[in-house]
Design a protein around this motif. Structure first.
Motif, mmCIF file in Angstrom:
data_model
loop_
_atom_site.group_PDB
_atom_site.id
_atom_site.type_symbol
_atom_site.label_atom_id
_atom_site.label_comp_id
_atom_site.label_asym_id
_atom_site.label_seq_id
_atom_site.Cartn_x
_atom_site.Cartn_y
_atom_site.Cartn_z
ATOM 1 N N GLN A 176 0.853 -1.192 0.000
ATOM 2 C CA GLN A 176 0.000 0.000 0.000
ATOM 3 C C GLN A 176 0.887 1.239 0.000
ATOM 4 O OE1 GLN A 176 -3.279 0.225 -0.141
ATOM 5 N NE2 GLN A 176 -4.277 -1.279 1.148
ATOM 6 N N PHE A 177 0.556 2.229 -0.820
ATOM 7 C CA PHE A 177 1.325 3.473 -0.848
ATOM 8 C C PHE A 177 0.483 4.722 -0.661
ATOM 9 C CE2 PHE A 177 4.170 0.460 -2.870
ATOM 10 C CZ PHE A 177 5.358 0.730 -2.207
ATOM 11 N N GLY A 178 -0.751 4.755 -1.115
ATOM 12 C CA GLY A 178 -1.582 5.947 -0.990
ATOM 13 C C GLY A 178 -2.261 6.035 0.364
ATOM 14 N N ALA A 179 -2.851 7.194 0.669
ATOM 15 C CA ALA A 179 -3.539 7.395 1.938
ATOM 16 C C ALA A 179 -4.862 6.630 2.007
ATOM 17 C CB ALA A 179 -3.784 8.888 2.185
ATOM 18 N N HIS A 180 -5.489 6.348 0.871
ATOM 19 C CA HIS A 180 -6.730 5.576 0.862
ATOM 20 C C HIS A 180 -6.385 4.095 0.779
ATOM 21 C CE1 HIS A 180 -9.351 9.118 -0.764
ATOM 22 N NE2 HIS A 180 -8.829 9.356 0.420
ATOM 23 N N ARG A 181 -6.625 3.388 1.865
ATOM 24 C CA ARG A 181 -6.269 1.971 1.919
ATOM 25 C C ARG A 181 -7.306 1.103 1.208
ATOM 26 N NH1 ARG A 181 -1.879 1.263 4.937
ATOM 27 N NH2 ARG A 181 -2.284 -0.965 5.199
ATOM 28 N N ALA A 182 -8.519 1.618 1.030
ATOM 29 C CA ALA A 182 -9.555 0.910 0.282
ATOM 30 C C ALA A 182 -10.036 1.831 -0.835
ATOM 31 C CB ALA A 182 -10.708 0.524 1.200
ATOM 32 N N PHE A 183 -10.188 1.259 -2.019
ATOM 33 C CA PHE A 183 -10.673 2.038 -3.158
ATOM 34 C C PHE A 183 -11.322 1.109 -4.174
ATOM 35 C CE2 PHE A 183 -6.195 1.091 -3.766
ATOM 36 C CZ PHE A 183 -6.070 0.696 -5.087
ATOM 37 N N THR A 184 -12.180 1.681 -4.984
ATOM 38 C CA THR A 184 -12.891 0.903 -5.996
ATOM 39 C C THR A 184 -13.231 1.801 -7.172
ATOM 40 O OG1 THR A 184 -14.790 -0.546 -6.419
ATOM 41 C CG2 THR A 184 -15.153 1.323 -4.927
ATOM 42 N N GLY A 185 -13.423 1.194 -8.325
ATOM 43 C CA GLY A 185 -13.828 1.941 -9.501
ATOM 44 C C GLY A 185 -13.692 1.097 -10.748
#
Length: 163
Positions: free
Chosen positions: A30-39
């Motif tokens: 994981q590198f970004g601040a949002h640990r969960a994402f979808t799209g």
């Protein structure tokens, strides 16, 4: 506009969808601040060249997730702080990179999901070699533009847009 934190669990999605949901075996960091994402998925296929990644992330993302197949190479970074900031500014939900990133301390503070194999401070070339919105495969699955990707601390799963 404030980002909405998605409320899903990839483990629950696997239980709900069974074999229809594809699970990526690649173990990302994981590198970004949002640990969960979808799209919905958009794709770039490239090797040691992030010209197409930069170009695409400087266009409206409309909540999409960019899946970048860098063939698993850690030789040079396919995304850094400036490109990732452009993704944030243009409304992308996240990045899944089968390759390396750089500027990881800055990436950790950006309000976007970013998964990659690792880091390398070396820049990649910017000739624009590769292809956009083509099927790309790694981790035992193939990502097609329009599929829906879900990512959290447990992994990356894909709900195909085709029956």
């Amino acid at each position: 506009m404030a980002a909405v934190t998605p409320s899903f669990s990839t483990a629950d999605l696997v239980d709900e969808h069974g074999d229809r949901l594809q699970v990526c075996d690649t173990q990302f960091r994981q590198f970004g601040a949002h640990r969960a994402f979808t799209g919905p998925v958009r794709t770039v296929s490239c090797y040691h060249d992030n010209g197409l990644v930069k170009e695409l992330l400087n266009t409206p993302g409309e909540g999409a997730v960019l899946v970048v197949d860098g063939r698993g190479s850690l030789h040079s970074a396919l995304t850094g702080d400036l490109i990732a900031k452009a993704a944030v500014d243009n409304g992308w939900a996240g990045l899944v990179i089968n390759g390396a990133v750089r500027d990881s301390a800055v990436l950790a503070g950006l309000p976007i999901g970013i998964k990659a194999l690792g880091t390398n401070p070396r820049k990649s070339s910017k000739a624009g070699a590769g292809a956009v919105d083509v099927p790309v495969g790694f981790g035992g699955i193939t990502f097609h533009p329009g599929d829906v990707l879900y990512s959290d601390d447990d992994g990356v799963v894909l709900l195909p847009s085709r029956p």
